[in-house]
Design an enzyme around this catalytic site. Structure first.
Site, mmCIF file in Angstrom:
data_model
loop_
_atom_site.group_PDB
_atom_site.id
_atom_site.type_symbol
_atom_site.label_atom_id
_atom_site.label_comp_id
_atom_site.label_asym_id
_atom_site.label_seq_id
_atom_site.Cartn_x
_atom_site.Cartn_y
_atom_site.Cartn_z
ATOM 1 N N ASN A 93 1.295 -2.930 -47.830
ATOM 2 C CA ASN A 93 0.115 -3.440 -47.128
ATOM 3 C C ASN A 93 -0.849 -2.369 -46.638
ATOM 4 O O ASN A 93 -1.933 -2.695 -46.156
ATOM 5 C CB ASN A 93 0.562 -4.275 -45.922
ATOM 6 C CG ASN A 93 1.392 -3.466 -44.934
ATOM 7 O OD1 ASN A 93 2.072 -2.523 -45.307
ATOM 8 N ND2 ASN A 93 1.330 -3.841 -43.666
ATOM 9 N N ASN A 149 13.670 0.632 -1.068
ATOM 10 C CA ASN A 149 13.035 1.895 -0.698
ATOM 11 C C ASN A 149 13.487 3.073 -1.551
ATOM 12 O O ASN A 149 12.876 4.136 -1.502
ATOM 13 C CB ASN A 149 13.314 2.205 0.777
ATOM 14 C CG ASN A 149 12.605 1.239 1.699
ATOM 15 O OD1 ASN A 149 11.404 1.022 1.560
ATOM 16 N ND2 ASN A 149 13.341 0.638 2.619
ATOM 17 N N ALA A 166 0.797 -1.227 0.000
ATOM 18 C CA ALA A 166 0.000 0.000 0.000
ATOM 19 C C ALA A 166 0.828 1.274 0.000
ATOM 20 O O ALA A 166 0.302 2.355 -0.260
ATOM 21 C CB ALA A 166 -0.938 0.006 1.212
ATOM 22 N N GLY A 167 2.120 1.175 0.282
ATOM 23 C CA GLY A 167 2.932 2.379 0.429
ATOM 24 C C GLY A 167 3.179 3.108 -0.885
ATOM 25 O O GLY A 167 3.188 2.507 -1.962
ATOM 26 N N HIS A 208 17.792 -9.936 -47.587
ATOM 27 C CA HIS A 208 18.321 -8.572 -47.512
ATOM 28 C C HIS A 208 17.220 -7.529 -47.701
ATOM 29 O O HIS A 208 16.386 -7.654 -48.586
ATOM 30 C CB HIS A 208 19.366 -8.282 -48.607
ATOM 31 C CG HIS A 208 20.081 -9.464 -49.139
ATOM 32 N ND1 HIS A 208 21.250 -9.916 -48.611
ATOM 33 C CD2 HIS A 208 19.787 -10.305 -50.163
ATOM 34 C CE1 HIS A 208 21.664 -10.975 -49.273
ATOM 35 N NE2 HIS A 208 20.792 -11.237 -50.222
#
Length: 456
Positions: free
Chosen positions: A386, A228, A11-12, A363
């Site tokens: 395409n 931390n 939760a921190g 290539h």
């Protein structure tokens, strides 16, 4: 065996990280810290796992998905207050609960299993995971009696000079008898300098009730590292990388330069595969046996076959078969399937394409949104056109077709089985099988043209 439960504290906010990303979501070797913790905990045959979330709750839930149940700690009022949020899920359950911090990504299931065994053998109501630190500054100290029993945990700022000489520290991982935990947690006070409810206070409550409090000391301090800030994050990254690379080498994989090889914890690599420096393997990757990867290659969430060679290239969310040769400087983009005995050469890009066995693009080619059959040859500079600015279209190249150099195949279009496309063609219509398509202007030679220019 008693039922097992786990509570993961996530939760921190992690203000010392100085980041917009919530602390437990910072990645270590490509996986968020909290996911490392949850994945290891799930190896313990748990009946239920609850993650306590607060800051970034929705992001954490999205990352972990259905691996966990969730409770929200709206206000961060200490570790005991966080665990108390799991009360609706666990208070009526009989068994043992392990409490783990979501910022300890190096903690292994093996160590947690040993702690659980110690807890059971000692018939304890609470067992603490401890470690010996070379520099215990900042850690809570484990204070034992003359007979070795745990008396209390003293936070560094509250420790006496004598207590600060103790090097056995509290890692923040605990195992509780479930009923004892939630009975005692209701008695925890916030009468301290921080005005918070601390989980270590449960020890004194249980001892005052005459209950057994035990400790299991791990021999590997690295495992207990809490992250931390960015310095600790870097340390965790290094330790995790060393652990992952060592495991693969022990399983028969050759890493030419382990310090410069980055492998996801979820990667599976076959024996006698060789990985060269600068290789980055991310996410869920499977690599077969006798394969050569790198140098300077990136593979993400892909499956690579055996006896394949990939050099200085990128493979992303794709499948590559056996006996394939890719690179240098090729890019296999998502949703591509490369068959067996294929060659993808220099500066070739493949996207969302089925590329059949024994076919070649050696290539300078782009093959996107295509179905390429077996034994096809794409000459240098072959392009599947395409995209019309709005939609993508399919190009089909059937078995045995030969595409000459510098050819454009304008989709949607099909080149039939065994057909030839002449070099320099722009093909806009289907080519029948066995036919030769020539789609270019006829060459005209103008005699003495250059000589006449120079006369002017």
């Amino acid at each position: 065996m008693d039922k097992r439960f786990a509570v993961v504290l996530a939760a921190g906010q992690g203000t010392r990280m100085k980041s917009k990303l919530y602390k437990v979501l910072h990645p270590v070797c490509g996986k968020p810290m909290v996911e490392h913790v949850v994945d290891e905990a799930l190896k313990l045959s748990l009946s239920k796992l609850v993650t306590i979330v607060g800051h970034g709750a929705e992001e954490v839930k999205k990352q972990l998905g259905d691996k966990s149940e969730y409770r929200v700690q709206a206000k961060q009022l200490g570790t005991a207050h966080a665990v108390k949020q799991a009360q609706p899920f666990l208070a009526d359950e009989k068994g043992v609960t392990i409490v783990i911090c979501g910022d300890t990504p190096l903690l292994t299931a093996e160590t947690m299993e040993q702690m659980l065994k110690e807890h059971t053998q000692r018939e304890a109501k609470r067992t603490i995971l401890t470690a010996v630190a070379e520099d215990p500054t900042g850690y809570g100290r484990i204070i034992r009696s003359e007979n070795g029993a745990v008396q209390k945990i003293v936070e560094h700022k509250d420790a006496s000079e004598e207590e600060r000489l103790v090097t056995e520290i509290n890692t923040g991982t605990y195992c509780f008898d479930n009923e004892a935990l939630f009975r005692a947690i209701d008695q925890v006070s916030n009468d301290n300098a921080q005005g918070e409810y601390y989980l270590p206070d449960v020890i004194e409550i249980l001892k005052n009730e005459g209950e057994t409090v035990a400790a299991y000391q791990t021999g590997n301090f690295q495992e207990t590292l809490g992250v931390n800030d960015r310095v600790a994050l870097s340390q965790a990254e290094q330790f995790m990388k060393e652990r992952i690379n060592k495991r693969h080498m022990q399983n028969g994989v050759t890493l030419i330069d382990p310090m410069n090889t980055y492998i996801s914890p979820d990667a599976v690599i076959g024996s006698d595969t060789v990985i060269y420096p600068g290789t980055v393997i991310k996410g869920e990757v499977q690599i077969g046996e006798d394969t050569i990867i790198g140098p300077h290659t990136e593979i993400m969430n892909s499956a690579i076959g055996s006896r394949t060679v990939i050099k200085q290239s990128v493979v992303n969310h794709s499948k590559v078969g056996n006996d394939v040769n890719i690179g240098p400087f090729a890019h296999i983009r998502p949703d591509s399937v490369i068959g067996n005995e294929v060659k993808i050469g220099n500066f070739v890009e493949i996207k969302k394409t089925q590329f059949g066995d024994r076919s070649k693009a050696s290539h300078l080619s782009y093959v996107g949104d295509a179905e390429v059959g077996t034994d096809v040859n794409l000459g240098c500079g072959s392009i599947t056109v395409n995209y019309d600015g709005k939609n993508k279209y399919l190009t089909k190249i059937e078995d045995g077709a030969f595409i000459g150099c510098n050819s454009n195949l304008v989709a949607p279009v099909t080149v039939g089985e065994g057909a030839y496309v002449a070099a320099g063609s722009t093909v806009t219509e289907d080519v029948p099988g066995k036919a030769l398509a020539i789609a270019r202007a006829r060459q005209v030679n103008k005699d003495d043209y250059v000589k006449n220019i120079h006369k002017k």
